[in-house]
Design a protein around this motif. Structure first.
Motif, PDB file in Angstrom:
ATOM      1  N   VAL B   6       0.877  -1.181   0.000  1.00  0.00           N
ATOM      2  CA  VAL B   6       0.000   0.000   0.000  1.00  0.00           C
ATOM      3  C   VAL B   6       0.909   1.223   0.000  1.00  0.00           C
ATOM      4  O   VAL B   6       1.529   1.552   1.030  1.00  0.00           O
ATOM      5  N   GLU B   7       1.016   1.867  -1.137  1.00  0.00           N
ATOM      6  CA  GLU B   7       1.977   2.974  -1.315  1.00  0.00           C
ATOM      7  C   GLU B   7       1.425   3.896  -2.407  1.00  0.00           C
ATOM      8  O   GLU B   7       1.111   3.437  -3.505  1.00  0.00           O
ATOM      9  N   ASP B   8       1.331   5.197  -2.093  1.00  0.00           N
ATOM     10  CA  ASP B   8       0.720   6.110  -3.066  1.00  0.00           C
ATOM     11  C   ASP B   8       1.699   6.603  -4.131  1.00  0.00           C
ATOM     12  O   ASP B   8       1.284   7.146  -5.148  1.00  0.00           O
ATOM     13  N   ASP B   9       2.992   6.425  -3.905  1.00  0.00           N
ATOM     14  CA  ASP B   9       3.963   6.803  -4.927  1.00  0.00           C
ATOM     15  C   ASP B   9       4.042   5.639  -5.920  1.00  0.00           C
ATOM     16  O   ASP B   9       4.652   4.599  -5.637  1.00  0.00           O
ATOM     17  N   THR B  10       3.415   5.840  -7.077  1.00  0.00           N
ATOM     18  CA  THR B  10       3.284   4.709  -8.008  1.00  0.00           C
ATOM     19  C   THR B  10       4.632   4.268  -8.583  1.00  0.00           C
ATOM     20  O   THR B  10       4.817   3.084  -8.883  1.00  0.00           O
ATOM     21  N   ALA B  11       5.576   5.206  -8.707  1.00  0.00           N
ATOM     22  CA  ALA B  11       6.900   4.812  -9.212  1.00  0.00           C
ATOM     23  C   ALA B  11       7.558   3.851  -8.220  1.00  0.00           C
ATOM     24  O   ALA B  11       8.017   2.763  -8.590  1.00  0.00           O
ATOM     25  N   GLY B  33      -5.375   4.989   0.656  1.00  0.00           N
ATOM     26  CA  GLY B  33      -5.723   4.377   1.934  1.00  0.00           C
ATOM     27  C   GLY B  33      -6.963   3.489   1.891  1.00  0.00           C
ATOM     28  O   GLY B  33      -6.905   2.326   2.317  1.00  0.00           O
ATOM     29  N   PRO B  34      -8.101   4.006   1.381  1.00  0.00           N
ATOM     30  CA  PRO B  34      -9.323   3.186   1.392  1.00  0.00           C
ATOM     31  C   PRO B  34      -9.153   1.873   0.620  1.00  0.00           C
ATOM     32  O   PRO B  34      -9.575   0.814   1.083  1.00  0.00           O
ATOM     33  N   GLN B  35      -8.500   1.944  -0.541  1.00  0.00           N
ATOM     34  CA  GLN B  35      -8.296   0.734  -1.338  1.00  0.00           C
ATOM     35  C   GLN B  35      -7.382  -0.246  -0.585  1.00  0.00           C
ATOM     36  O   GLN B  35      -7.649  -1.448  -0.536  1.00  0.00           O
ATOM     37  N   GLY B  36      -6.339   0.283   0.015  1.00  0.00           N
ATOM     38  CA  GLY B  36      -5.402  -0.559   0.756  1.00  0.00           C
ATOM     39  C   GLY B  36      -6.084  -1.256   1.924  1.00  0.00           C
ATOM     40  O   GLY B  36      -5.883  -2.446   2.147  1.00  0.00           O
ATOM     41  N   ARG B  37      -6.878  -0.488   2.662  1.00  0.00           N
ATOM     42  CA  ARG B  37      -7.568  -1.085   3.814  1.00  0.00           C
ATOM     43  C   ARG B  37      -8.530  -2.171   3.354  1.00  0.00           C
ATOM     44  O   ARG B  37      -8.584  -3.247   3.949  1.00  0.00           O
ATOM     45  N   ALA B  38      -9.302  -1.878   2.286  1.00  0.00           N
ATOM     46  CA  ALA B  38     -10.278  -2.858   1.794  1.00  0.00           C
ATOM     47  C   ALA B  38      -9.574  -4.145   1.363  1.00  0.00           C
ATOM     48  O   ALA B  38     -10.009  -5.253   1.705  1.00  0.00           O
ATOM     49  N   MET B  39      -8.468  -4.003   0.638  1.00  0.00           N
ATOM     50  CA  MET B  39      -7.756  -5.205   0.159  1.00  0.00           C
ATOM     51  C   MET B  39      -7.154  -5.981   1.319  1.00  0.00           C
ATOM     52  O   MET B  39      -7.205  -7.215   1.349  1.00  0.00           O
ATOM     53  N   ALA B  40      -6.596  -5.269   2.288  1.00  0.00           N
ATOM     54  CA  ALA B  40      -5.966  -5.943   3.435  1.00  0.00           C
ATOM     55  C   ALA B  40      -6.994  -6.743   4.227  1.00  0.00           C
ATOM     56  O   ALA B  40      -6.711  -7.836   4.726  1.00  0.00           O
ATOM     57  N   LEU B  41      -8.200  -6.177   4.348  1.00  0.00           N
ATOM     58  CA  LEU B  41      -9.224  -6.850   5.164  1.00  0.00           C
ATOM     59  C   LEU B  41      -9.922  -7.963   4.381  1.00  0.00           C
ATOM     60  O   LEU B  41     -10.334  -8.967   4.952  1.00  0.00           O
ATOM     61  N   GLU B  42     -10.036  -7.774   3.063  1.00  0.00           N
ATOM     62  CA  GLU B  42     -10.824  -8.717   2.275  1.00  0.00           C
ATOM     63  C   GLU B  42     -10.033  -9.949   1.853  1.00  0.00           C
ATOM     64  O   GLU B  42     -10.545 -11.067   1.869  1.00  0.00           O
ATOM     65  N   PHE B  43      -8.777  -9.767   1.480  1.00  0.00           N
ATOM     66  CA  PHE B  43      -7.997 -10.888   0.931  1.00  0.00           C
ATOM     67  C   PHE B  43      -6.982 -11.415   1.944  1.00  0.00           C
ATOM     68  O   PHE B  43      -6.660 -10.743   2.928  1.00  0.00           O
ATOM     69  N   ASP B  44      -6.490 -12.630   1.650  1.00  0.00           N
ATOM     70  CA  ASP B  44      -5.485 -13.238   2.535  1.00  0.00           C
ATOM     71  C   ASP B  44      -4.086 -12.937   2.022  1.00  0.00           C
ATOM     72  O   ASP B  44      -3.748 -13.295   0.890  1.00  0.00           O
ATOM     73  N   TYR B  45      -3.314 -12.295   2.853  1.00  0.00           N
ATOM     74  CA  TYR B  45      -1.919 -11.998   2.495  1.00  0.00           C
ATOM     75  C   TYR B  45      -0.986 -12.592   3.546  1.00  0.00           C
ATOM     76  O   TYR B  45      -1.371 -12.764   4.707  1.00  0.00           O
TER      77      TYR B  45
END
Lengths: 232, 227
Positions: B6-11, B33-45
């Motif tokens: 989860v990092e906003d600097d795309t480079a 942030g919202p996308q990162g939180r959703a992915m962290a909570l929804e998927f298994d990492y």
């Protein structure tokens, strides 16, 4: 002894601007460093040398950014928290630097002990001691001994550090062949010493540098009451 | 292993992804942030690499949300803040590790491995690379059955190289981990100690295990350096 001086509003504003600038710089520098590290394997052998040089230059800039950060941190008002014992920090720094000194043919000898504590985060205390001692090591000729003595007085603890052989003579000798590289490392050294002084003064200690025949420094640390953080 | 960045600097995010994928990890990225939180909570990492300064929801808020639902997910924080107080706050909130920008990818990669290892394997008491053995408890080193006497720093350096066997480590990483100091490009202490180690660990044995990686640093590897 008086309490540590509080920074002015203007100083805090400057620190904030400086901090933001460093923050903004560190973002593209991380990308630059990572991209060079990852690309070094992907380019031809001929180009690898170019990438390696670029990586070394990037790392130098990053080292300076780190130094600016340390300087900024040292300018911050004293941190809350438990007073940190000085003697273990001195021992740890001597332990870390002994091997570096040995590579240059210099011995570090530590004697005595003390009970002094200072109100400063331990990493900052170690950094300050490291910068002071590194500076002496860099100046000392090959067969020198740097003696560190911790001593307990009635109202203060003292750390005396002195170089047994004339580091000053070596410095004078080196001045004649001052190069660009020397001036850069000289600047870095000055900044490191400024950081060390600032950290130790903020912690309530008194630092006196000696550039005489036996170069070194004396650090005086008043006894602190752990609970209140005020001098005894 | 599956890793979320989860990092906003795309480079930066794309470089990290590229590097971690080259090390055979499956990598997903989120740039706010919202996308990162959703992915962290929804998927298994198996691990999350989380920047603190994110648009929408900041990294610490994401960390708090994740810790309520996924107590065992290793989280490594990336940040430009270097003060002790910032580190303490992150670790108190539940981060497992903390890396200050501008970091080296090799450093990030080493820490990712350490976090993944911590979660999946017991800590190794004996390190082995080919015929080289290092016993971390008895502080003993042997090569081809022959005892090797090392000083404290030599032992620490060899242990660090063996922990990262098969991977490149920079001089800065070695200085920071073995000497516990910030890297000073004017010191040659790493090169000197590598030479000491080579004399004791490689001289008289075959093959040589300690390799110089041009422009980067060193690598301990039975196969030869990868670069």
């Amino acid at each position: 002894m008086s309490a540590a001086p509080q920074p002015s509003l203007k100083m805090l504003q400057n620190q904030e601007v400086f901090g933001e600038l460093l923050h903004s710089l560190s973002q593209p520098l991380t990308s630059l460093r990572c991209s060079l590290e990852l690309s070094i394997d992907e380019v031809s052998q001929q180009q690898q040398a170019t990438v390696a040089v670029a990586l070394q230059q990037a790392e130098k800039v990053i080292g300076m950014i780190q130094l600016m950060r340390d300087y900024l941190d040292a300018e911050q008002p004293g941190s809350e928290g438990c007073p940190v014992p000085v003697a273990p920090a001195v021992r740890a720094v001597v332990d870390d630097l002994s091997s570096i000194a040995a590579v240059r043919g210099i011995k570090l000898l530590l004697a005595g002990s003390c009970t002094a504590r200072v109100l400063v985060p331990e990493p900052q205390l170690r950094l300050a001691l490291q910068y002071l001692l590194s500076s002496l090591i860099q100046d000392a000729p090959a067969d020198s001994e740097i003696r560190l003595v911790l001593d307990e007085g009635s109202s203060e603890s003292v750390l005396r550090v002195e170089c047994e052989r004339g580091a000053r003579l070596r410095e004078q000798g080196a001045r004649g062949q001052h190069s660009k590289r020397d001036s850069v490392s000289g600047t870095l050294r000055k900044v490191r010493l400024a950081i060390a002084c600032r950290v130790l003064e903020t912690a309530g200690a008194l630092l006196a540098m000696d550039d005489g025949d036996r170069p070194g420094f004396v650090l005086r640390i008043p006894r602190w009451l752990a609970a209140s953080g005020t001098p005894a | 292993m599956r890793i979320l960045i989860v990092e906003d600097d795309t480079a930066l995010s794309s470089f990290l992804r590229k590097g971690l994928e080259a090390e055979h990890h499956a990598v997903d990225t989120a740039d706010d942030g919202p996308q990162g939180r959703a992915m962290a909570l929804e998927f298994d990492y198996d691990l999350m690499v989380l920047d603190l300064n994110l648009p929408g929801v900041d990294g610490l808020s994401i960390l708090r949300s994740v810790r309520q639902r996924k107590t065992r997910l290793p989280v490594m924080i990336l940040t430009a803040r270097s003060r002790v107080e910032d580190r303490v706050q992150c670790l108190d909130t539940g981060a497992d590790d903390y890396l200050v920008k501008p970091f080296s990818f090799l450093e990030l990669s080493a820490r990712v491995r350490a976090l993944l290892r911590r979660n999946h394997l017991p800590s190794e008491l004996v390190l082995t690379v080919r015929d080289l053995f290092l016993d971390r408890v008895q502080r003993k080193v042997e090569r081809a059955g022959r005892h090797i006497e090392l000083t404290t720093k030599e032992f620490a350096l060899l242990e660090y190289l063996m922990r990262n066997a098969g991977r490149r480590v920079t001089r800065a990483m070695i200085i920071e981990h073995v000497w516990n100091m910030n890297f000073d490009s004017t010191t040659n202490v790493v090169d000197v100690y590598i030479n000491y180690l080579r004399r004791k660990v490689d001289d008289g044995f075959s093959p040589a295990l300690i390799h110089t990686v041009r422009g980067v640093g060193y690598e301990l590897s039975p196969e030869g350096a990868s670069a």
